[in-house]
Design an enzyme around this catalytic site. Structure first.
Site, PDB file in Angstrom:
ATOM      1  N   PRO A   1       2.884  -4.289 -66.332  1.00 25.58           N
ATOM      2  CA  PRO A   1       3.756  -3.235 -65.799  1.00 25.58           C
ATOM      3  C   PRO A   1       2.968  -2.025 -65.303  1.00 25.58           C
ATOM      4  CG  PRO A   1       4.102  -3.553 -68.172  1.00 25.58           C
ATOM      5  CD  PRO A   1       3.195  -4.646 -67.710  1.00 25.58           C
TER       6      PRO A   1
ATOM      7  N   GLU B   1       0.404  -5.726 -76.523  1.00 24.68           N
ATOM      8  CA  GLU B   1       0.031  -4.405 -75.996  1.00 24.68           C
ATOM      9  C   GLU B   1      -0.951  -4.543 -74.835  1.00 24.68           C
ATOM     10  OE1 GLU B   1       1.922  -2.050 -77.330  1.00 24.68           O
ATOM     11  OE2 GLU B   1       2.614  -3.730 -78.559  1.00 24.68           O
TER      12      GLU B   1
ATOM     13  N   ARG C   1       5.968 -19.614 -50.536  1.00 24.60           N
ATOM     14  CA  ARG C   1       6.915 -19.834 -49.445  1.00 24.60           C
ATOM     15  C   ARG C   1       6.386 -19.352 -48.097  1.00 24.60           C
ATOM     16  NH1 ARG C   1       9.630 -15.650 -48.043  1.00 24.60           N
ATOM     17  NH2 ARG C   1      11.539 -16.640 -47.337  1.00 24.60           N
TER      18      ARG C   1
ATOM     19  N   ASP D   1      13.182 -13.601 -42.652  1.00 26.43           N
ATOM     20  CA  ASP D   1      13.861 -13.082 -43.828  1.00 26.43           C
ATOM     21  C   ASP D   1      13.853 -11.571 -43.939  1.00 26.43           C
ATOM     22  OD1 ASP D   1      14.176 -15.697 -44.536  1.00 26.43           O
ATOM     23  OD2 ASP D   1      12.333 -15.704 -45.708  1.00 26.43           O
TER      24      ASP D   1
HETATM   25 CL1  6GU Z   1       3.602  -7.944 -64.415  1.00 27.13          CL
HETATM   26  N1  6GU Z   1       4.518  -7.603 -66.859  1.00 27.13           N
HETATM   27  C1  6GU Z   1       5.396  -7.118 -67.752  1.00 27.13           C
HETATM   28  N2  6GU Z   1       5.210  -7.351 -69.059  1.00 27.13           N
HETATM   29  N3  6GU Z   1       6.461  -6.394 -67.420  1.00 27.13           N
HETATM   30  C2  6GU Z   1       6.615  -6.177 -66.099  1.00 27.13           C
HETATM   31  C3  6GU Z   1       5.755  -6.651 -65.121  1.00 27.13           C
HETATM   32  C4  6GU Z   1       4.687  -7.368 -65.547  1.00 27.13           C
HETATM   33  N4  6GU Z   1       6.197  -6.257 -63.925  1.00 27.13           N
HETATM   34  C5  6GU Z   1       7.307  -5.559 -64.156  1.00 27.13           C
HETATM   35  N5  6GU Z   1       7.561  -5.499 -65.458  1.00 27.13           N
END
Ligand code: 6GU
Length: 253
Positions: free
Chosen positions: A88, A115, A153, A168
């Site tokens: 994230p 973590e 794709r 698209d």
């Molecule tokens: Cl790549 N990993 C995690 N754990 N949560 C996420 C993500 C990735 N992308 C958005 N949320």
């Protein structure tokens, strides 16, 4: 295109690539997916892949050694392999980057858990960090699937020949126009007459305008990047005037 997925949960990948378009792409040899259990690269008796963080605190951290072994092994055979850490904290994935990644031949996808990974994994073995949006998943596995799907794709031959990926949403920065199929009337809800008219020019114009309207209402941010003709711009001004006259600021439909 070759994808190597590094994960602590290989079972998560058992079915997503066995259906529909991706399954056919694998069958045709257009993509190749290898799922690697990081645990197989732990050399100690208990095959430990995570440990408590130095300095204390919650949770576990993915250890550097097993991951370093996998990535070094892959890279020793193909130095051009590009390593992506799904987290994230990565850069949010956009179609533009998906297109660039589709030009590579070998991606290593490292799925974060707990973590995350020891910071030295990122320093020494990761080329790029990617997130798939501003929300938190339990791990990078689903994000890796999303990335593989989006990249695959775009590869020549993966979508049917009649079905160009270039048409698209997002490739021209507009959302798609509404689609209908039979019946022409469902519980009194009719298919727009123009679509039954056989007038291809009128249909094209209607579709363009619906795409513009939908983008304006749902994703006005996309219009900044879109290639708009003078006619498109005039139409958007009209909608904008109409909506403010109606006091309509619902961005739902
Ligand atoms: Cl790549 N990993 C995690 N754990 N949560 C996420 C993500 C990735 N992308 C958005 N949320």
């Amino acid at each position: 295109m070759r994808f190597e997925i590094l994960t602590l949960f290989p079972g998560m990948f058992h079915s997503p690539f066995q259906e529909s378009i991706l399954a056919k792409a694998i069958e045709k040899g257009l993509i190749e997916i290898r799922i690697i259990n990081i645990r197989d690269f732990a050399t100690d008796k208990h095959q430990v892949v995570d440990d408590a963080p130095y300095g204390g605190g919650q949770g576990m951290v993915m250890k550097v050694e097993p991951i370093s072994r996998v990535i070094e092994q892959i890279k020793s055979k193909d130095p051009s392999a590009w390593t992506i850490y799904l987290t994230p904290e990565g850069k949010p994935l956009k179609q533009e980057r998906v297109k660039e990644l589709s030009l590579r031949s070998h991606l290593i996808l490292l799925c974060g858990r707990y973590e995350g990974v020891d910071e030295r994994v990122r320093e020494l073995f990761v080329d790029e960090e990617i997130s798939i949006g501003d929300y938190v998943l339990t791990g990078g596995e689903l994000a890796a699937m999303v990335l593989i799907d989006a990249v695959s794709r775009l590869l020549p031959g993966v979508l049917g020949s009649d079905r160009s990926a270039m048409e698209d949403s997002f490739s021209d920065s507009l959302l798609e126009y509404p689609q209908y199929t039979r019946p022409a009337n469902f519980r009194g809800h009719e298919v727009p007459e123009v679509l039954l008219s056989g007038n291809h020019q009128a249909i094209s114009l209607w579709r363009r305008r619906e795409a513009l309207k939908r983008t304006w209402m749902r994703r006005p941010d996309l219009l900044k990047k879109a290639e708009l003709s003078e006619e498109d711009k005039k139409f958007l001004e009209e909608i904008s005037k109409q909506m403010s006259l109606n006091g309509d600021n619902s961005h739902k439909r």
